[in-house]
Design a protein around this motif. Structure first.
Motif, PDB file in Angstrom:
ATOM      1  N   THR A 176      19.186  -5.692  26.180  1.00  0.00           N
ATOM      2  CA  THR A 176      17.776  -5.361  26.369  1.00  0.00           C
ATOM      3  C   THR A 176      17.132  -5.076  25.021  1.00  0.00           C
ATOM      4  OG1 THR A 176      18.335  -4.407  28.528  1.00  0.00           O
ATOM      5  CG2 THR A 176      16.186  -3.818  27.585  1.00  0.00           C
ATOM      6  N   SER A 177      17.896  -4.410  24.160  1.00  0.00           N
ATOM      7  CA  SER A 177      17.462  -4.198  22.775  1.00  0.00           C
ATOM      8  C   SER A 177      18.715  -4.033  21.918  1.00  0.00           C
ATOM      9  CB  SER A 177      16.555  -2.964  22.651  1.00  0.00           C
ATOM     10  OG  SER A 177      17.242  -1.797  23.058  1.00  0.00           O
ATOM     11  N   GLY A 178      18.535  -4.176  20.608  1.00  0.00           N
ATOM     12  CA  GLY A 178      19.665  -4.061  19.689  1.00  0.00           C
ATOM     13  C   GLY A 178      20.161  -5.426  19.232  1.00  0.00           C
ATOM     14  N   GLN A 179      21.128  -5.408  18.318  1.00  0.00           N
ATOM     15  CA  GLN A 179      21.613  -6.642  17.691  1.00  0.00           C
ATOM     16  C   GLN A 179      23.136  -6.662  17.616  1.00  0.00           C
ATOM     17  OE1 GLN A 179      18.924  -5.798  14.240  1.00  0.00           O
ATOM     18  NE2 GLN A 179      18.661  -8.029  14.234  1.00  0.00           N
ATOM     19  N   VAL A 180      23.672  -7.892  17.542  1.00  0.00           N
ATOM     20  CA  VAL A 180      25.105  -8.118  17.347  1.00  0.00           C
ATOM     21  C   VAL A 180      25.267  -8.977  16.105  1.00  0.00           C
ATOM     22  CG1 VAL A 180      27.231  -9.078  18.307  1.00  0.00           C
ATOM     23  CG2 VAL A 180      25.530  -8.050  19.827  1.00  0.00           C
ATOM     24  N   THR A 211      32.809  -3.195  29.735  1.00  0.00           N
ATOM     25  CA  THR A 211      32.833  -4.643  29.971  1.00  0.00           C
ATOM     26  C   THR A 211      31.478  -5.264  29.652  1.00  0.00           C
ATOM     27  OG1 THR A 211      34.606  -4.560  31.609  1.00  0.00           O
ATOM     28  CG2 THR A 211      33.115  -6.430  31.733  1.00  0.00           C
ATOM     29  N   THR A 212      30.406  -4.561  29.964  1.00  0.00           N
ATOM     30  CA  THR A 212      29.074  -5.053  29.598  1.00  0.00           C
ATOM     31  C   THR A 212      28.963  -5.203  28.084  1.00  0.00           C
ATOM     32  OG1 THR A 212      28.084  -3.986  31.532  1.00  0.00           O
ATOM     33  CG2 THR A 212      26.596  -4.604  29.751  1.00  0.00           C
ATOM     34  N   THR A 213      29.509  -4.249  27.350  1.00  0.00           N
ATOM     35  CA  THR A 213      29.507  -4.331  25.886  1.00  0.00           C
ATOM     36  C   THR A 213      30.270  -5.565  25.418  1.00  0.00           C
ATOM     37  OG1 THR A 213      29.414  -1.914  25.700  1.00  0.00           O
ATOM     38  CG2 THR A 213      30.161  -3.135  23.767  1.00  0.00           C
ATOM     39  N   LEU A 214      31.443  -5.797  26.003  1.00  0.00           N
ATOM     40  CA  LEU A 214      32.244  -6.968  25.640  1.00  0.00           C
ATOM     41  C   LEU A 214      31.495  -8.259  25.961  1.00  0.00           C
ATOM     42  CD1 LEU A 214      35.213  -7.204  24.487  1.00  0.00           C
ATOM     43  CD2 LEU A 214      35.824  -8.012  26.762  1.00  0.00           C
ATOM     44  N   ASN A 215      30.829  -8.297  27.100  1.00  0.00           N
ATOM     45  CA  ASN A 215      30.075  -9.492  27.494  1.00  0.00           C
ATOM     46  C   ASN A 215      28.919  -9.772  26.539  1.00  0.00           C
ATOM     47  OD1 ASN A 215      31.725 -10.021  29.678  1.00  0.00           O
ATOM     48  ND2 ASN A 215      30.415  -8.973  31.155  1.00  0.00           N
ATOM     49  N   ILE A 216      28.324  -8.722  25.990  1.00  0.00           N
ATOM     50  CA  ILE A 216      27.255  -8.912  25.005  1.00  0.00           C
ATOM     51  C   ILE A 216      27.826  -9.477  23.711  1.00  0.00           C
ATOM     52  CG2 ILE A 216      25.619  -7.669  23.516  1.00  0.00           C
ATOM     53  CD1 ILE A 216      24.942  -5.905  25.916  1.00  0.00           C
ATOM     54  N   VAL A 217      28.991  -8.990  23.298  1.00  0.00           N
ATOM     55  CA  VAL A 217      29.647  -9.541  22.108  1.00  0.00           C
ATOM     56  C   VAL A 217      29.977 -11.020  22.331  1.00  0.00           C
ATOM     57  CG1 VAL A 217      31.654  -9.409  20.585  1.00  0.00           C
ATOM     58  CG2 VAL A 217      30.601  -7.303  21.437  1.00  0.00           C
ATOM     59  N   ALA A 218      30.375 -11.347  23.557  1.00  0.00           N
ATOM     60  CA  ALA A 218      30.735 -12.734  23.882  1.00  0.00           C
ATOM     61  C   ALA A 218      29.522 -13.642  24.035  1.00  0.00           C
ATOM     62  CB  ALA A 218      31.552 -12.759  25.172  1.00  0.00           C
ATOM     63  N   GLY A 219      28.351 -13.054  24.258  1.00  0.00           N
ATOM     64  CA  GLY A 219      27.155 -13.855  24.514  1.00  0.00           C
ATOM     65  C   GLY A 219      26.940 -14.153  25.982  1.00  0.00           C
ATOM     66  N   LEU A 220      27.736 -13.534  26.861  1.00  0.00           N
ATOM     67  CA  LEU A 220      27.577 -13.734  28.308  1.00  0.00           C
ATOM     68  C   LEU A 220      26.463 -12.877  28.881  1.00  0.00           C
ATOM     69  CD1 LEU A 220      31.375 -13.742  29.286  1.00  0.00           C
ATOM     70  CD2 LEU A 220      29.888 -15.712  28.846  1.00  0.00           C
ATOM     71  N   VAL A 263      24.101 -12.775  15.613  1.00  0.00           N
ATOM     72  CA  VAL A 263      24.465 -13.713  16.679  1.00  0.00           C
ATOM     73  C   VAL A 263      23.902 -13.274  18.027  1.00  0.00           C
ATOM     74  CG1 VAL A 263      26.571 -14.427  15.488  1.00  0.00           C
ATOM     75  CG2 VAL A 263      26.675 -12.546  17.145  1.00  0.00           C
ATOM     76  N   THR A 264      22.943 -12.357  18.000  1.00  0.00           N
ATOM     77  CA  THR A 264      22.414 -11.789  19.248  1.00  0.00           C
ATOM     78  C   THR A 264      21.948 -12.865  20.217  1.00  0.00           C
ATOM     79  OG1 THR A 264      21.651  -9.902  17.925  1.00  0.00           O
ATOM     80  CG2 THR A 264      20.839 -10.059  20.194  1.00  0.00           C
ATOM     81  N   ASP A 265      21.315 -13.899  19.694  1.00  0.00           N
ATOM     82  CA  ASP A 265      20.779 -14.960  20.556  1.00  0.00           C
ATOM     83  C   ASP A 265      21.579 -16.258  20.469  1.00  0.00           C
ATOM     84  OD1 ASP A 265      18.586 -13.348  21.468  1.00  0.00           O
ATOM     85  OD2 ASP A 265      17.613 -13.683  19.525  1.00  0.00           O
ATOM     86  N   VAL A 266      22.747 -16.194  19.853  1.00  0.00           N
ATOM     87  CA  VAL A 266      23.596 -17.386  19.734  1.00  0.00           C
ATOM     88  C   VAL A 266      24.391 -17.560  21.026  1.00  0.00           C
ATOM     89  CG1 VAL A 266      25.533 -18.406  18.482  1.00  0.00           C
ATOM     90  CG2 VAL A 266      23.755 -17.147  17.230  1.00  0.00           C
ATOM     91  N   PRO A 267      24.429 -18.758  21.612  1.00  0.00           N
ATOM     92  CA  PRO A 267      25.175 -18.963  22.863  1.00  0.00           C
ATOM     93  C   PRO A 267      26.673 -18.780  22.662  1.00  0.00           C
ATOM     94  CG  PRO A 267      24.383 -21.057  21.991  1.00  0.00           C
ATOM     95  CD  PRO A 267      23.741 -19.992  21.173  1.00  0.00           C
ATOM     96  N   PRO A 268      27.416 -18.470  23.738  1.00  0.00           N
ATOM     97  CA  PRO A 268      28.852 -18.175  23.632  1.00  0.00           C
ATOM     98  C   PRO A 268      29.659 -19.258  22.934  1.00  0.00           C
ATOM     99  CG  PRO A 268      28.055 -17.672  25.833  1.00  0.00           C
ATOM    100  CD  PRO A 268      26.931 -18.341  25.121  1.00  0.00           C
ATOM    101  N   GLU A 269      29.355 -20.526  23.222  1.00  0.00           N
ATOM    102  CA  GLU A 269      30.170 -21.613  22.678  1.00  0.00           C
ATOM    103  C   GLU A 269      30.028 -21.759  21.169  1.00  0.00           C
ATOM    104  OE1 GLU A 269      26.300 -23.473  24.284  1.00  0.00           O
ATOM    105  OE2 GLU A 269      27.720 -21.892  24.859  1.00  0.00           O
ATOM    106  N   ARG A 270      29.037 -21.097  20.588  1.00  0.00           N
ATOM    107  CA  ARG A 270      28.829 -21.194  19.141  1.00  0.00           C
ATOM    108  C   ARG A 270      29.197 -19.895  18.420  1.00  0.00           C
ATOM    109  NH1 ARG A 270      22.916 -22.711  18.261  1.00  0.00           N
ATOM    110  NH2 ARG A 270      23.566 -22.358  16.106  1.00  0.00           N
ATOM    111  N   ILE A 324      29.608  -6.070  14.268  1.00  0.00           N
ATOM    112  CA  ILE A 324      28.729  -4.900  14.204  1.00  0.00           C
ATOM    113  C   ILE A 324      27.793  -4.904  15.411  1.00  0.00           C
ATOM    114  CG2 ILE A 324      26.965  -3.700  12.855  1.00  0.00           C
ATOM    115  CD1 ILE A 324      28.100  -5.144  10.373  1.00  0.00           C
ATOM    116  N   LEU A 325      27.815  -3.822  16.150  1.00  0.00           N
ATOM    117  CA  LEU A 325      26.885  -3.608  17.254  1.00  0.00           C
ATOM    118  C   LEU A 325      25.873  -2.567  16.798  1.00  0.00           C
ATOM    119  CD1 LEU A 325      29.520  -3.307  20.145  1.00  0.00           C
ATOM    120  CD2 LEU A 325      28.600  -5.362  19.061  1.00  0.00           C
TER     121      LEU A 325
END
Length: 367
Positions: free
Chosen positions: A56-60, A43-52, A67-74, A5-6
């Motif tokens: 600026t605002s909003g949640q994943v 691609t920016t949207t995909l990178n946000i889903v990936a954690g890369l 997982v908005t602030d969860v690093p990619p490896e987790r 969910i974005l």
């Protein structure tokens, strides 16, 4: 398994708004494509889903987990890039196994997963080679195998077929659809190729200038575009547009344009919005313009260019200085300069507002 969910995502780079208040829900096990022109924000949207990237605002959310602030490896994801991103000094086996070794999985588990991934992508015979010894298609299979062995809940694919030749792209589309069906995982796929999106997706999210324009199945997007951007972007060749006057004569709706009069079929007229303006933009797809009509012709047009393509023939036509395309059978024997009858299929017309570009038709009822 995971639903993604974005929620009200916005991403800016200085004064540039890459994503503008994007809200989107991708169902568990769905194959969803983010489609749009280069630079639209997919691609920016995909990178946000990936954690890369960080929004600026909003949640994943993955299911109910923020997982908005969860690093990619987790994040329990696997990403496949356009450029393969293989380690050139490592053999194929080691490229596939690299992520598993970083996670310190047992050696026998790594062996099993690598062999299973290689078998799924039919590259068992390539495990001892290095990337420089592989073709582009083989490298992409290695990249996919590396993603598979991670056994993630979400696969993120960023234009993974764009570097392949046309024939290989067709083969790999089939492979990706097979893979999605077998793995039963959530796939989020980025492309600017509308043909890819129509063929592969459960649903398509069309993005332009960072905004979600339309979300739907391939059939909904193609048959009921909600604005002229989508109508002109999806379809090959894209939809033709004519300016005209909408009026009702003898209880029949029709459009009068430069050099043509076109009556609306009842199923189209019944969908007209009550506030439709008199000036409209008429949209019609190339395959819905008949150049050998049984019915009385809508108009006569001049053949400008012939483009034979196997069983199909594309004709570029001129009607009162408006050029447009028709898609017909290759056996049609028209030559450049011929004046030919054309017929607009009245059941396949699209009407748009001449300034906003929004559709003037209510959604068609489901069967």
């Amino acid at each position: 398994m995971a639903k993604v969910i974005l929620q009200n995502l916005t991403k800016t780079f200085g004064d540039v708004i890459a994503i503008d208040d994007l809200t989107l829900e991708i169902a568990d096990r769905e194959f969803l494509t983010l489609l749009g022109p280069s630079g639209c924000g997919k691609t920016t949207t995909l990178n946000i889903v990936a954690g890369l990237e960080t929004p600026t605002s909003g949640q994943v959310f993955f299911d109910t987990d923020d997982v908005t602030d969860v690093p990619p490896e987790r994040r329990d994801i696997a990403m496949v890039f356009q450029t393969y991103a293989l380690y050139p000094h490592m053999k194929v086996y080691d490229n596939i196994a690299f992520g598993l070794r970083m996670r310190r999985l047992p050696k026998d588990e790594i062996e099993r997963r690598v062999q299973d991934g290689a078998k799924a992508m039919e590259i068992e015979h390539l495990l001892e080679r290095k990337p420089r010894q592989l073709s582009g298609g083989q490298r992409q299979r290695v990249a996919l195998a590396r993603a598979i062995v991670r056994d993630p809940c979400v696969f993120l694919l960023d234009e993974p077929l764009s570097n392949l030749d046309a024939k290989l792209r067709v083969t790999m589309r089939t492979e990706l659809k097979r893979l999605h069906a077998e793995l039963e995982k959530t796939f989020i796929y980025v492309t600017h190729d509308q043909e890819e999106s129509l063929i592969m997706s459960d649903r398509i999210a069309i993005i332009d200038e960072g905004k979600l324009q339309q979300l739907g199945t391939a059939e909904e997007i193609y048959d009921q575009p909600i604005n002229t951007f989508i109508a002109g972007f999806v379809g090959s060749p894209p939809m033709n547009f004519f300016q005209g006057q909408l009026n009702n004569k003898n209880e029949k709706w029709q459009i009068e344009g430069a050099g043509f009069v076109c009556e609306l079929a009842s199923e189209i007229a019944d969908r007209l919005l009550s506030n439709a303006p008199s000036e409209v933009s008429l949209g019609i797809r190339p395959e819905d313009i008949d150049v050998s009509p049984i019915n009385a012709p809508t108009a006569y047009a001049k053949v400008v260019v012939r483009e034979p393509l196997g069983s199909d023939l594309f004709l570029t036509l001129d009607l009162n200085s408006v050029t447009f395309k028709s898609r017909t059978r290759s056996s049609v024997g028209f030559d450049r300069g011929d004046s030919i009858p054309i017929y607009f299929n009245p059941t396949e017309l699209h009407l748009f507002h001449p300034t906003t570009g929004k559709t003037l038709l209510k959604p068609a009822c489901s069967a």
